[in-house]
Design a protein around this motif. Structure first.
Motif, PDB file in Angstrom:
ATOM      1  N   VAL A 181       0.859  -1.181   0.000  1.00 49.57           N
ATOM      2  CA  VAL A 181       0.000   0.000   0.000  1.00 49.57           C
ATOM      3  C   VAL A 181       0.897   1.232   0.000  1.00 49.57           C
ATOM      4  N   LEU A 182       0.565   2.191  -0.832  1.00 41.37           N
ATOM      5  CA  LEU A 182       1.213   3.509  -0.804  1.00 41.37           C
ATOM      6  C   LEU A 182       0.149   4.529  -0.480  1.00 41.37           C
ATOM      7  N   MET A 183       0.360   5.292   0.591  1.00 43.20           N
ATOM      8  CA  MET A 183      -0.595   6.330   0.945  1.00 43.20           C
ATOM      9  C   MET A 183       0.130   7.635   1.235  1.00 43.20           C
ATOM     10  N   GLY A 184      -0.535   8.746   0.914  1.00 40.83           N
ATOM     11  CA  GLY A 184       0.065  10.024   1.239  1.00 40.83           C
ATOM     12  C   GLY A 184      -0.358  11.130   0.300  1.00 40.83           C
ATOM     13  N   ASP A 185       0.208  12.296   0.569  1.00 38.86           N
ATOM     14  CA  ASP A 185       0.019  13.470  -0.277  1.00 38.86           C
ATOM     15  C   ASP A 185       1.088  13.396  -1.363  1.00 38.86           C
ATOM     16  N   LEU A 186       0.686  12.957  -2.546  1.00 37.47           N
ATOM     17  CA  LEU A 186       1.637  12.758  -3.641  1.00 37.47           C
ATOM     18  C   LEU A 186       1.734  13.986  -4.543  1.00 37.47           C
ATOM     19  N   ASN A 187       0.949  15.011  -4.243  1.00 41.59           N
ATOM     20  CA  ASN A 187       1.022  16.289  -4.956  1.00 41.59           C
ATOM     21  C   ASN A 187       0.843  16.162  -6.464  1.00 41.59           C
ATOM     22  N   THR A 188       0.112  15.138  -6.879  1.00 34.65           N
ATOM     23  CA  THR A 188      -0.182  14.969  -8.301  1.00 34.65           C
ATOM     24  C   THR A 188      -1.455  14.150  -8.451  1.00 34.65           C
ATOM     25  N   GLU A 189      -2.094  14.282  -9.598  1.00 32.82           N
ATOM     26  CA  GLU A 189      -3.359  13.590  -9.836  1.00 32.82           C
ATOM     27  C   GLU A 189      -3.094  12.191 -10.407  1.00 32.82           C
ATOM     28  N   PRO A 190      -4.062  11.290 -10.305  1.00 35.64           N
ATOM     29  CA  PRO A 190      -3.814   9.886 -10.689  1.00 35.64           C
ATOM     30  C   PRO A 190      -3.456   9.680 -12.150  1.00 35.64           C
ATOM     31  N   GLY A 191      -3.873  10.582 -13.038  1.00 38.53           N
ATOM     32  CA  GLY A 191      -3.595  10.390 -14.454  1.00 38.53           C
ATOM     33  C   GLY A 191      -2.339  11.078 -14.944  1.00 38.53           C
ATOM     34  N   SER A 192      -1.503  11.585 -14.050  1.00 40.65           N
ATOM     35  CA  SER A 192      -0.312  12.318 -14.462  1.00 40.65           C
ATOM     36  C   SER A 192       0.759  11.381 -15.022  1.00 40.65           C
ATOM     37  N   ALA A 193       1.708  11.950 -15.743  1.00 37.43           N
ATOM     38  CA  ALA A 193       2.784  11.154 -16.335  1.00 37.43           C
ATOM     39  C   ALA A 193       3.637  10.500 -15.261  1.00 37.43           C
ATOM     40  N   GLU A 194       3.876  11.200 -14.162  1.00 37.51           N
ATOM     41  CA  GLU A 194       4.704  10.609 -13.111  1.00 37.51           C
ATOM     42  C   GLU A 194       4.000   9.451 -12.402  1.00 37.51           C
ATOM     43  N   MET A 195       2.667   9.509 -12.326  1.00 41.99           N
ATOM     44  CA  MET A 195       1.942   8.373 -11.747  1.00 41.99           C
ATOM     45  C   MET A 195       1.968   7.184 -12.699  1.00 41.99           C
ATOM     46  N   ALA A 208      -9.647   3.295  -9.406  1.00 37.14           N
ATOM     47  CA  ALA A 208     -10.782   3.137 -10.318  1.00 37.14           C
ATOM     48  C   ALA A 208     -11.409   4.483 -10.653  1.00 37.14           C
ATOM     49  N   GLN A 209     -11.335   5.420  -9.707  1.00 37.42           N
ATOM     50  CA  GLN A 209     -11.877   6.751  -9.950  1.00 37.42           C
ATOM     51  C   GLN A 209     -11.096   7.773  -9.142  1.00 37.42           C
ATOM     52  N   SER A 210     -11.171   9.010  -9.582  1.00 41.36           N
ATOM     53  CA  SER A 210     -10.480  10.101  -8.911  1.00 41.36           C
ATOM     54  C   SER A 210     -11.285  10.553  -7.700  1.00 41.36           C
ATOM     55  N   THR A 211     -10.589  10.810  -6.578  1.00 38.10           N
ATOM     56  CA  THR A 211     -11.248  11.265  -5.349  1.00 38.10           C
ATOM     57  C   THR A 211     -10.629  12.597  -4.925  1.00 38.10           C
ATOM     58  N   PRO A 212     -11.248  13.720  -5.257  1.00 37.01           N
ATOM     59  CA  PRO A 212     -10.659  15.027  -4.929  1.00 37.01           C
ATOM     60  C   PRO A 212     -10.534  15.249  -3.421  1.00 37.01           C
ATOM     61  N   THR A 213      -9.412  15.821  -3.013  1.00 38.74           N
ATOM     62  CA  THR A 213      -9.150  16.080  -1.596  1.00 38.74           C
ATOM     63  C   THR A 213      -8.677  17.510  -1.339  1.00 38.74           C
ATOM     64  N   PHE A 214      -8.329  18.252  -2.392  1.00 37.34           N
ATOM     65  CA  PHE A 214      -7.746  19.584  -2.213  1.00 37.34           C
ATOM     66  C   PHE A 214      -8.393  20.577  -3.169  1.00 37.34           C
ATOM     67  N   PRO A 215      -8.677  21.809  -2.666  1.00 42.68           N
ATOM     68  CA  PRO A 215      -8.576  22.249  -1.272  1.00 42.68           C
ATOM     69  C   PRO A 215      -9.745  21.713  -0.451  1.00 42.68           C
ATOM     70  N   SER A 216      -9.564  21.620   0.829  1.00 41.58           N
ATOM     71  CA  SER A 216     -10.552  20.953   1.672  1.00 41.58           C
ATOM     72  C   SER A 216     -11.908  21.639   1.652  1.00 41.58           C
ATOM     73  N   TRP A 217     -11.920  22.975   1.447  1.00 37.55           N
ATOM     74  CA  TRP A 217     -13.190  23.703   1.488  1.00 37.55           C
ATOM     75  C   TRP A 217     -13.969  23.589   0.175  1.00 37.55           C
ATOM     76  N   LYS A 218     -13.289  23.220  -0.908  1.00 39.33           N
ATOM     77  CA  LYS A 218     -13.968  22.996  -2.195  1.00 39.33           C
ATOM     78  C   LYS A 218     -13.104  22.049  -3.021  1.00 39.33           C
ATOM     79  N   PRO A 219     -13.121  20.756  -2.696  1.00 40.66           N
ATOM     80  CA  PRO A 219     -12.168  19.808  -3.308  1.00 40.66           C
ATOM     81  C   PRO A 219     -12.321  19.701  -4.824  1.00 40.66           C
ATOM     82  N   ARG A 220     -11.216  19.934  -5.519  1.00 43.25           N
ATOM     83  CA  ARG A 220     -11.208  19.833  -6.979  1.00 43.25           C
ATOM     84  C   ARG A 220     -10.076  18.954  -7.491  1.00 43.25           C
ATOM     85  N   ARG A 221      -9.036  18.772  -6.675  1.00 41.05           N
ATOM     86  CA  ARG A 221      -7.859  18.050  -7.139  1.00 41.05           C
ATOM     87  C   ARG A 221      -7.616  16.809  -6.276  1.00 41.05           C
ATOM     88  N   ALA A 222      -7.336  15.694  -6.937  1.00 46.83           N
ATOM     89  CA  ALA A 222      -7.056  14.431  -6.241  1.00 46.83           C
ATOM     90  C   ALA A 222      -5.548  14.322  -6.010  1.00 46.83           C
TER      91      ALA A 222
END
Length: 271
Positions: A181-195, A208-222
């Protein structure tokens, strides 16, 4: 009870609940402007930070393994409190470990943290490759040999080239563990080249799907992730409704063969 009945009654699998949370050293942010207007609070301790940590500690007993990022290891901004230890003890969780990373004199000392209901067989710290030192990954192993569950907690760089190197390094560390298992703030979205680079180099699976977490008050980025290898079944991923920092906590429930992950305890979730 006959031996056959005992074997039949023994669970064939175990379920674990995981939580990953960037806690911003206990600070609470509710809009972008507060990064500026509350900047002085970022380097000073305060009752609000302790209240925020106490609210998080109330949630932690719902989970078996918790990974923290941006926990303070003990500096001015936390009142020289080791926040990982404080959260573990306040939540009544028996095992904790932390990996201090970037220290800024005595003002701030960021760390990755691990809090667990299960006893780790080993916990290892790894500095991550980066032009600017200060990023790290913490690798906990539950159980031994082929029955081990490897859980890595990481907080990656803001630079895409640095993240590519870091994820390549992480892939090498995890490739020998069938159950990882890898967990953490990876500072990139699941479909990025580095992922994609990560998924091509080890058995960790794209979500299986993107789960936005940032910013916490209006999550737009996974940006926060809980990724599992092919041999670990990921049954559910969700964000907690409570915001304890500028990231929403990310939760997951995984399913493992019963023999994986070390000794079972009464609090393990077998279903």
């Amino acid at each position: 009870m006959t031996r056959a009945a005992i074997l039949q009654a023994a669970p064939a699998e175990r379920r674990l609940r995981l939580l990953s949370c960037n806690i911003l050293a206990g600070a609470s942010v509710q809009r972008y402007s507060e990064y500026v207007t509350r900047s002085i609070n970022a380097v000073l301790p305060g009752r609000n930070k302790m209240d925020n940590l106490d609210r998080l500690a109330e949630v932690l007993p719902q989970f078996d393994v918790i990974g923290l990022q941006e926990a303070d290891a003990g500096s001015l901004r936390s009142g020289f409190l080791n926040q990982t230890r404080y959260l573990a003890e306040t939540a009544g969780m028996p095992y904790w470990s932390h990996q201090p990373n970037r220290a800024m004199a005595r003002l701030a000392h960021s760390a990755n943290g691990l809090i667990s209901r299960l006893q780790p067989h080993s916990v290892l710290d790894y500095p991550l490759p980066s032009r600017i030192p200060g990023r790290g990954a913490l690798l906990a192993q539950f159980g031994e040999g082929g029955s081990a569950l490897a859980v890595m907690v990481a907080h990656l760089s803001l630079s895409a080239p640095a993240r590519t190197r870091q994820l390549g390094f992480i892939a090498e560390l995890l490739q020998d563990f069938p159950h990882a298992v890898l967990m953490g703030d990876l500072n990139t979205e699941p479909g990025s080249a580095e992922m994609d680079h990560l998924f091509n180099k080890c058995s960790l699976q794209p979500p299986a799907q993107s789960t936005p977490t940032f910013p916490s008050w209006k999550p737009r980025r996974a940006l926060d992730h809980i990724l599992t290898s092919a041999a670990v079944r990921l049954d559910k991923v969700w964000t907690l409704p409570q915001a304890f920092s500028d990231h929403l906590p990310l939760a997951a429930e995984i399913c493992l063969p019963a023999h994986v992950g070390g000794k079972s305890s009464a609090s393990d979730r077998h279903r």
